[in-house]
Design an enzyme around this catalytic site. Structure first.
Site, PDB file in Angstrom:
ATOM      1  N   ASP A   1      27.088  38.158  35.145  1.00  0.00           N
ATOM      2  CA  ASP A   1      28.030  37.059  34.883  1.00  0.00           C
ATOM      3  C   ASP A   1      28.293  36.867  33.398  1.00  0.00           C
ATOM      4  OD1 ASP A   1      26.743  34.951  37.575  1.00  0.00           O
ATOM      5  OD2 ASP A   1      27.983  36.752  37.558  1.00  0.00           O
TER       6      ASP A   1
ATOM      7  N   ARG B   1      33.803  32.678  48.427  1.00  0.00           N
ATOM      8  CA  ARG B   1      33.061  33.787  49.041  1.00  0.00           C
ATOM      9  C   ARG B   1      31.618  33.393  49.308  1.00  0.00           C
ATOM     10  NH1 ARG B   1      36.781  34.414  49.903  1.00  0.00           N
ATOM     11  NH2 ARG B   1      38.467  35.894  49.589  1.00  0.00           N
TER      12      ARG B   1
ATOM     13  N   CYS C   1      36.390  39.856  47.093  1.00  0.00           N
ATOM     14  CA  CYS C   1      36.946  38.882  46.143  1.00  0.00           C
ATOM     15  C   CYS C   1      37.378  39.678  44.910  1.00  0.00           C
ATOM     16  CB  CYS C   1      35.911  37.822  45.786  1.00  0.00           C
ATOM     17  SG  CYS C   1      34.631  38.454  44.708  1.00  0.00           S
TER      18      CYS C   1
ATOM     19  N   LYS D   1      26.278  25.952  38.493  1.00  0.00           N
ATOM     20  CA  LYS D   1      27.070  26.221  39.704  1.00  0.00           C
ATOM     21  C   LYS D   1      26.231  27.011  40.708  1.00  0.00           C
ATOM     22  CE  LYS D   1      29.987  29.844  39.912  1.00  0.00           C
ATOM     23  NZ  LYS D   1      29.774  30.686  41.103  1.00  0.00           N
ATOM     24  N   ASN D   2      25.546  28.059  40.226  1.00  0.00           N
ATOM     25  CA  ASN D   2      24.865  28.964  41.149  1.00  0.00           C
ATOM     26  C   ASN D   2      23.539  28.422  41.660  1.00  0.00           C
ATOM     27  OD1 ASN D   2      27.045  30.573  40.876  1.00  0.00           O
ATOM     28  ND2 ASN D   2      26.073  32.071  39.527  1.00  0.00           N
TER      29      ASN D   2
ATOM     30  N   PRO E   1      29.763  42.410  50.561  1.00  0.00           N
ATOM     31  CA  PRO E   1      29.108  42.553  51.875  1.00  0.00           C
ATOM     32  C   PRO E   1      27.977  41.539  52.055  1.00  0.00           C
ATOM     33  CG  PRO E   1      28.418  44.295  50.396  1.00  0.00           C
ATOM     34  CD  PRO E   1      29.523  43.573  49.693  1.00  0.00           C
TER      35      PRO E   1
ATOM     36  N   ASP F   1      25.508  42.332  54.542  1.00  0.00           N
ATOM     37  CA  ASP F   1      24.617  43.050  55.473  1.00  0.00           C
ATOM     38  C   ASP F   1      23.147  42.665  55.294  1.00  0.00           C
ATOM     39  OD1 ASP F   1      25.278  44.502  52.971  1.00  0.00           O
ATOM     40  OD2 ASP F   1      23.652  45.821  53.620  1.00  0.00           O
TER      41      ASP F   1
ATOM     42  N   ARG G   1      36.562  26.943  38.799  1.00  0.00           N
ATOM     43  CA  ARG G   1      35.550  27.135  39.862  1.00  0.00           C
ATOM     44  C   ARG G   1      34.154  26.959  39.299  1.00  0.00           C
ATOM     45  NH1 ARG G   1      35.343  32.504  41.928  1.00  0.00           N
ATOM     46  NH2 ARG G   1      33.459  31.578  42.802  1.00  0.00           N
TER      47      ARG G   1
END
Ligand code: EPZ
Length: 419
Positions: free
Chosen positions: A306, A93, A117, A22-23, A123, A125, A398
């Site tokens: 994770d 997200r 989430c 997924k990532n 963030p 930034d 997901r």
């Protein structure tokens, strides 16, 4: 909404194939915007987050079509827009990962600010300061990011924290910048290397992925390609922990131990026998698990955040006590209360969680609080006496193609039921 029912108490025996990561596929889907030619992604997992990414691409005027079970044809020849809707930003997200690629392709982008989430504030930034370093003008007032980048220029960027998403976003934007960009302090996760390999398969010149210095030679025209997504190391970790939790002897095709060595080290310390070769990874566990040394989550190559909930679930009946320290996200112990409903003994204090091994776990109705927390409930349910009914399973979908299918392939009694 589907409910997942798992009957515990059975040892696992069997073999399962590991889905695409997924990532890795999410930033690669964003990266398809960098070429105007067709891209074929093989080993693409069928996930809710992939569906959301496809809708983002479609919202930008692109098309994506499934060819067979896990091959996705993406056509970004004529993107029509540069905006990602608030609904899609809220649904996923990590949609922020599209910002760099949209800027590189379209010269402007409009995304609503991705809020927090289940894991706490998310963030961006570091993403925004890096994009500004490359010459993007970003107005982030009012909850919407209005971005313009008439001319991105390559340069050295220093990340104050090895953010995975910021590294990926900047790699994609840098492909559209003139000159060379070097990202110092880059994330070193294996998914970064997969993104580099995909970009280079499209004709880019990216190097250094896996180290903390990634260089991108921008301004090169990128062509289409056919690319196979790497196997999902967290899905592999999930099923290894499932075998450790329930006992048994399993084999995971395509799993690559070098991507999850901190997880396999903990499982070996707990008493599992782990073997790996080019075909995959096996895990055999016959005895009650032993407690392990403190598990501290950290950027790769440290212990992956994770896998924190998943390993915790495997250790609920260990001999002794195991200490976890969650250093990556502010709110990543939301699965604890649900595990306690199954008889676990877990005490949380700030970033620390202490798991005291219990003799027995019992099935109970529990609900997923987030993606990996939901997977942890499945791991615990395999070791519990009786039946566990897991609700709010959209979180699990997901990131896992079909966790019940994979657990059944390993010998578990797991089934979906419409609730
Ligand atoms: C990626 O999220 C993964 N998601 C996450 O996996 C994973 O947990 C995380 O990396 C860490 O490995 C995807 O790849 C889609 P980060 P990302 O930027 O990129 C802070 C899962 O379960 N930060 O490395 O969002 C941030 O708040 C998901 O599959 C800033 O402060 O992670 C967090 O505390 C969950 N400013 C920490 O850094 C920024 O600009 C790590 O975030 C960016 C991040």
């Amino acid at each position: 909404m589907s409910q997942l029912t798992i009957k515990g108490g059975r040892r696992l025996e069997g073999e399962a194939g590991i889905q695409g990561a997924k990532n890795s596929v999410l930033p690669i889907l964003a990266a398809t915007l960098l070429t105007a030619e067709q891209v074929e992604l093989r080993g693409c997992p069928r996930l809710r987050d992939v569906d959301a990414s496809i809708r983002i691409l479609e919202g930008l005027g692109c098309t994506a079509r499934w060819e067979g079970e896990n091959t996705l044809e993406v056509d970004t020849r004529s993107p029509g827009g540069c905006a990602v809707s608030e609904a899609l930003m809220r649904e996923m997200r990590s949609s922020a990962i599209f910002l760099g690629a949209i800027l590189a392709r379209c010269g402007q982008a409009e995304l609503s600010y991705p809020g927090g989430c289940e894991l706490g504030p998310r963030p961006i930034d570091l993403h925004l300061s890096g994009l500004r370093d490359l010459g993007a003008e970003i107005d982030d007032a009012g909850g919407v990011l209005h971005c313009k980048a008439s001319h991105l220029r390559g340069r050295e960027i220093v990340l104050g924290f090895p953010s995975v998403g910021a590294t990926e976003n900047l790699m994609l934007a840098a492909c559209g910048a003139d000159g060379v960009t070097t990202i110092l302090g880059a994330a070193r996760e294996p998914e970064i290397a997969d993104l580099q390999n995909f970009l280079n398969a499209c004709g880019a010149r990216v190097s250094g992925a896996g180290t903390s210095a990634v260089s991108i030679e921008g301004g090169r025209p990128l062509h289409g390609c056919t690319y196979t997504i790497m196997p999902d190391r967290i899905a592999a970790a999930t099923y290894l922990c499932a075998a450790a939790s329930a006992g048994g002897d399993i084999f995971l095709r395509r799993a690559r131990e070098e991507h999850l060595s901190t997880v396999t080290a903990a499982l070996r310390e707990a008493g599992c026998t782990i073997r790996s070769d080019a075909a995959g990874v096996s895990c055999a566990c016959r005895e009650r698990l032993k407690a392990v040394r403190p598990v501290r989550t950290a950027p790769y190559p440290g212990f992956p955040t994770d896998a924190q909930a998943i390993l915790m679930a495997a250790l609920l009946r260990c001999r002794g006590a195991a200490v976890f320290e969650e250093n990556m996200f502010a709110s990543r112990y939301r699965h604890v209360d649900e595990l306690v409903r199954m008889g676990a003994d877990i005490r949380v204090s700030g970033r620390a969680a202490v798991v005291s091994g219990v003799e027995r776990l019992h099935g109970a109705p529990v609900r997923c609080t987030d993606l990996r927390g939901g997977a942890a409930l499945c791991v615990a349910a395999l070791a519990a006496e009786g039946e566990t009914e897991i609700s709010q399973t959209a979180h699990i979908c997901r990131g896992y193609e079909d966790i019940a299918r994979d657990l059944r392939a390993l010998g578990a009694d797991a089934a979906w039921a419409e609730s």
